[in-house]
Design an enzyme around this catalytic site. Structure first.
Site, PDB file in Angstrom:
ATOM      1  N   GLU A  21       0.863  -1.185   0.000  1.00 25.47           N
ATOM      2  CA  GLU A  21       0.000   0.000   0.000  1.00 25.47           C
ATOM      3  C   GLU A  21       0.895   1.228   0.000  1.00 25.47           C
ATOM      4  O   GLU A  21       2.098   1.117   0.263  1.00 25.47           O
ATOM      5  CB  GLU A  21      -0.888   0.000   1.252  1.00 25.47           C
ATOM      6  CG  GLU A  21      -1.872  -1.149   1.240  1.00 25.47           C
ATOM      7  CD  GLU A  21      -2.865  -1.072   2.396  1.00 25.47           C
ATOM      8  OE1 GLU A  21      -2.743  -0.139   3.224  1.00 25.47           O
ATOM      9  OE2 GLU A  21      -3.750  -1.928   2.446  1.00 25.47           O
ATOM     10  N   GLY A  24       4.712  -1.083   2.892  1.00 22.73           N
ATOM     11  CA  GLY A  24       5.561  -1.860   1.993  1.00 22.73           C
ATOM     12  C   GLY A  24       6.161  -3.005   2.778  1.00 22.73           C
ATOM     13  O   GLY A  24       5.509  -4.031   3.008  1.00 22.73           O
ATOM     14  N   GLY A  59       7.289 -17.150  -3.109  1.00 19.22           N
ATOM     15  CA  GLY A  59       7.516 -16.173  -4.165  1.00 19.22           C
ATOM     16  C   GLY A  59       8.970 -15.764  -4.252  1.00 19.22           C
ATOM     17  O   GLY A  59       9.510 -15.529  -5.337  1.00 19.22           O
ATOM     18  N   ARG A  60       9.602 -15.707  -3.079  1.00 20.65           N
ATOM     19  CA  ARG A  60      11.017 -15.305  -3.037  1.00 20.65           C
ATOM     20  C   ARG A  60      11.899 -16.233  -3.868  1.00 20.65           C
ATOM     21  O   ARG A  60      12.898 -15.802  -4.438  1.00 20.65           O
ATOM     22  CB  ARG A  60      11.507 -15.339  -1.586  1.00 20.65           C
ATOM     23  CG  ARG A  60      11.303 -14.017  -0.940  1.00 20.65           C
ATOM     24  CD  ARG A  60      11.410 -14.049   0.551  1.00 20.65           C
ATOM     25  NE  ARG A  60      10.594 -12.961   1.052  1.00 20.65           N
ATOM     26  CZ  ARG A  60      10.071 -12.898   2.246  1.00 20.65           C
ATOM     27  NH1 ARG A  60      10.273 -13.884   3.105  1.00 20.65           N
ATOM     28  NH2 ARG A  60       9.350 -11.862   2.596  1.00 20.65           N
ATOM     29  N   ILE A  78      32.285  -4.333 -18.848  1.00 17.59           N
ATOM     30  CA  ILE A  78      33.015  -5.167 -19.817  1.00 17.59           C
ATOM     31  C   ILE A  78      32.691  -4.735 -21.246  1.00 17.59           C
ATOM     32  O   ILE A  78      33.555  -4.705 -22.110  1.00 17.59           O
ATOM     33  CB  ILE A  78      32.685  -6.671 -19.598  1.00 17.59           C
ATOM     34  CG1 ILE A  78      33.330  -7.147 -18.296  1.00 17.59           C
ATOM     35  CG2 ILE A  78      33.148  -7.523 -20.783  1.00 17.59           C
ATOM     36  CD1 ILE A  78      32.913  -8.544 -17.865  1.00 17.59           C
ATOM     37  N   GLU A 121       9.003  -8.211  -3.347  1.00 14.15           N
ATOM     38  CA  GLU A 121       8.808  -9.481  -2.609  1.00 14.15           C
ATOM     39  C   GLU A 121       9.801  -9.599  -1.453  1.00 14.15           C
ATOM     40  O   GLU A 121      10.402 -10.640  -1.198  1.00 14.15           O
ATOM     41  CB  GLU A 121       8.857 -10.681  -3.565  1.00 14.15           C
ATOM     42  CG  GLU A 121       7.728 -10.567  -4.593  1.00 14.15           C
ATOM     43  CD  GLU A 121       7.314 -11.866  -5.244  1.00 14.15           C
ATOM     44  OE1 GLU A 121       7.530 -12.930  -4.639  1.00 14.15           O
ATOM     45  OE2 GLU A 121       6.761 -11.802  -6.346  1.00 14.15           O
TER      46      GLU A 121
END
Lengths: 379, 249
Positions: A127, A131, A242-243, A337, A363
């Site tokens: 929201e 968080g 989810g992580r 690089i 997440e």
């Protein structure tokens, strides 16, 4: 102990790799630049079975293990992290949340379409003022007897405008704190659901992130997930899984940048030889390769624990923390690089660098992962 | 219609090729094996035929257990059943004879093979199979229409194309054109899941066949040197280089 993937897992990885190269690579730069939602690409991912990989086949899913899901996530993320976040949210938050904690009616009603990618889902926890501090939910769902009345605003919702189904976390009883929180399945077609404008983001620009406003939305009682007050635990448990998906996404972003850098370093010449023959570049690539292997092992360990019903929350947090931090470092080195070429869009690595940043934030930020990990080691 | 697709398990086209110490075999360390690309065109055509008219598709490979992963992929793409003949695949004649033995016991209307395999490029297996079974043979096939008892095929020949018709059963050696590269199928998750329950039969060879050819040594082609570009008004330098450096004139 066996580090060898099964032949089926290798086939899944190779299929995801071929699919990403054939179907996601064309147009990826333009989709990023123009914030174009990958509509046809997601449809094809659904047809290929990437949108509900772990869902039981009786609900139209692939019945795959978490390790296979990680392998596919890595390959998709190497090419297009916007597509992979859409895939991650649908698989490991929405489908998994409903399949693990939903009623038979909820599973039968929503999973077949979600798992086949015919529709996609979104997970609404954050929201404007909640968080990392997920307990301070301002969105409310008032118990009206035969239904709930949902009011409030959710922010940073992945798949915000394209999802048909939202899993919404809301406060039903403020007195009870986080035990007064519930999770609901809300359909986009319900009256009172308003989608905010799409955010203009640093990375994963072609995924659509919006806020969502709920204004006197009537949510049927049967759309609540789990017992009364289960919502906070539901959100935390779902995010734990989810992580692993986001860790695999970060791993893929890093591995994609590494593969491009390795190829470039073998081709580009400076001071009379390929730049990979200069130790300054070779050592960068050696560090990248080592870190990617570490990250992959952590991801697969977390997936293996999940597949074997072993508590995976600590390993999942370690995987997400490590892969996200390394993705940011490795993509930055990849741009280095590539030199000047890395700074322009057509060489892909600048996009991967911008995409990497979000993996340290969503997440569960890297700081939140450290809280989770330190709680385990302080036990 | 029953279709057999013969599949050779070959090193991935991006593999770094090395040989065993006696230089008589490929060193398989670190090599990823894939479906021979010519065979994959045939497999895709067979799956299209299955999708349009309900053909039954069997895939067969002669080789050791490493060919099972490519057979599983073929099942995941849509083949109905798979057979591995547990025998050495070094000799084309032996491979062809073993497949022909299997075909003489199981009725197939079309036997597809890739025109050649990309590892040893013998190009002999389909012809040998047709000869052993005394069947019509269409080589270098780039297009195929069919009815229940005959096929109309388009063959690639030196100067263009040849259209031909033949009765079934027949052996068809296919290549790109039979289907296009964009038609090649990537196994879907559902396909991979379904492949778990499809039969993969492992058969021991009933006879042994000898090629009467012994490989003495394998060697890599010499590395290509850098390309030199000579401007069009410098013919003298070109002639000099062709004579002194390339030693071709």
């Amino acid at each position: 102990m066996n580090f060898e993937l099964s032949s089926e897992q290798k086939l899944i990885r190779d299929s995801a790799r071929d699919f990403a190269n054939n179907e996601l690579l064309p147009g990826v730069i333009e989709r990023d630049e123009l914030k174009q939602f990958p509509q046809s690409q997601i449809k094809k991912m659904g047809e290929m079975g990437f949108m509900g990989m772990m869902v039981n086949p009786k609900y139209g899913g692939g019945g795959m293990d978490t390790v296979s899901y990680i392998l596919a996530m890595e390959e998709i993320s190497k090419i297009d992290a916007s597509c992979s976040v859409i895939m991650s949210v649908n698989n490991s938050l929405v489908c998994w949340g409903i399949e693990k904690y939903g009623t038979d009616e909820q599973k039968n009603k929503f999973l077949p379409e979600l798992a086949s990618g015919k529709i996609i889902g979104a997970f609404c926890l954050s929201e404007p003022e909640a968080g990392s501090d997920a307990t301070s939910q301002k969105t409310t769902a008032k118990d009206m007897g035969d239904h709930y009345l949902l009011n409030g605003t959710k922010n940073w919702i992945t798949n915000g405008s394209t999802a048909s189904v939202y899993l919404v976390i809301a406060q039903t009883d403020i007195e009870k704190g986080h035990k007064g929180i519930n999770a609901f399945i809300v359909e986009k077609s319900f009256d009172g659901v308003t989608i905010g404008p799409r955010e203009n983001k640093l990375g994963i620009r072609s995924s659509d992130t919006t806020s969502i406003m709920f204004s006197d939305v009537v949510v049927p009682k049967e759309n609540r997930i789990g017992d009364d007050g289960f919502g906070f635990k539901f959100a935390m448990k779902t995010l734990e899984g989810g992580r692993i998906g986001i860790a695999a996404q970060a791993l893929g972003i890093a591995a994609g940048a590494y593969e491009l850098s390795l190829k470039y370093a073998k081709e580009r010449k400076a001071f009379g030889k390929e730049i990979i023959k200069h130790q300054a570049i070779a050592f960068k690539l050696a560090d990248m390769a080592t870190e990617i292997d570490c990250g992959r092992l952590l991801c697969i360990k977390a997936g293996w624990q999940k597949d074997n019903d072993i508590d995976y929350s600590q390993t999942g947090s370690m995987a997400k923390l490590y892969c996200a931090e390394k993705a940011m470092r490795i993509t930055t080195e990849a741009v280095q690089i590539h030199g000047g070429y890395g700074f322009v869009k057509e060489y892909h690595v600048e996009r991967l660098m911008r995409d990497a940043k979000i993996t340290q934030i969503y997440e569960g930020t890297s700081e939140i992962q450290k809280i989770v990990i330190s709680r385990f080691i302080l036990k | 219609m029953n279709i057999l697709v013969c599949i050779s398990c070959v090193p991935d086209t991006t593999s770094k090729i090395n040989f065993t110490q006696n230089k008589k075999k490929l060193d398989e360390e670190g090599i990823t094996f894939i479906i021979n690309p010519y065979d994959e065109f045939c497999l895709t055509k067979a799956i299209f035929m299955k999708e349009s008219s309900g053909a039954n598709v069997t895939v067969i490979s002669v080789g050791d257990s490493k060919s099972e992963s490519v057979l599983r992929k073929a099942l995941a793409i849509g083949a109905d059943n798979a057979v591995r003949i547990n025998a050495d695949s070094d000799s084309s004649k032996s491979v062809a004879n073993l497949i022909a033995d299997y075909c003489s016991k199981n009725k197939f209307d079309i036997i597809f093979c890739g025109r050649e395999s990309i590892d040893f490029n013998g190009g002999q297996v389909p012809g040998f199979i047709a000869a052993k079974l005394n069947l019509p043979f269409i080589n270098s096939c780039v297009g195929l229409d069919y009815t229940d008892d005959k096929i109309n095929a388009k063959r690639e020949i030196d100067s263009g194309h040849e259209m031909c018709e033949c009765s079934l059963p027949a052996v068809v050696a296919g290549q790109k054109g039979l289907v296009e590269e964009k038609d090649l199928k990537i196994p879907s998750m559902r396909g991979i899941m379904t492949a778990r329950t499809k039969p993969l039969e492992i058969l021991d060879p009933e006879s042994t066949y000898n090629n009467n050819i012994e490989i003495l040594e394998l060697s890599k082609p010499s590395e290509r040197s850098d390309c030199k570009i000579i401007s069009e008004d410098n013919v003298g330098e070109l002639v000099q280089l062709l004579h002194k450096e390339a030693k071709v004139i």
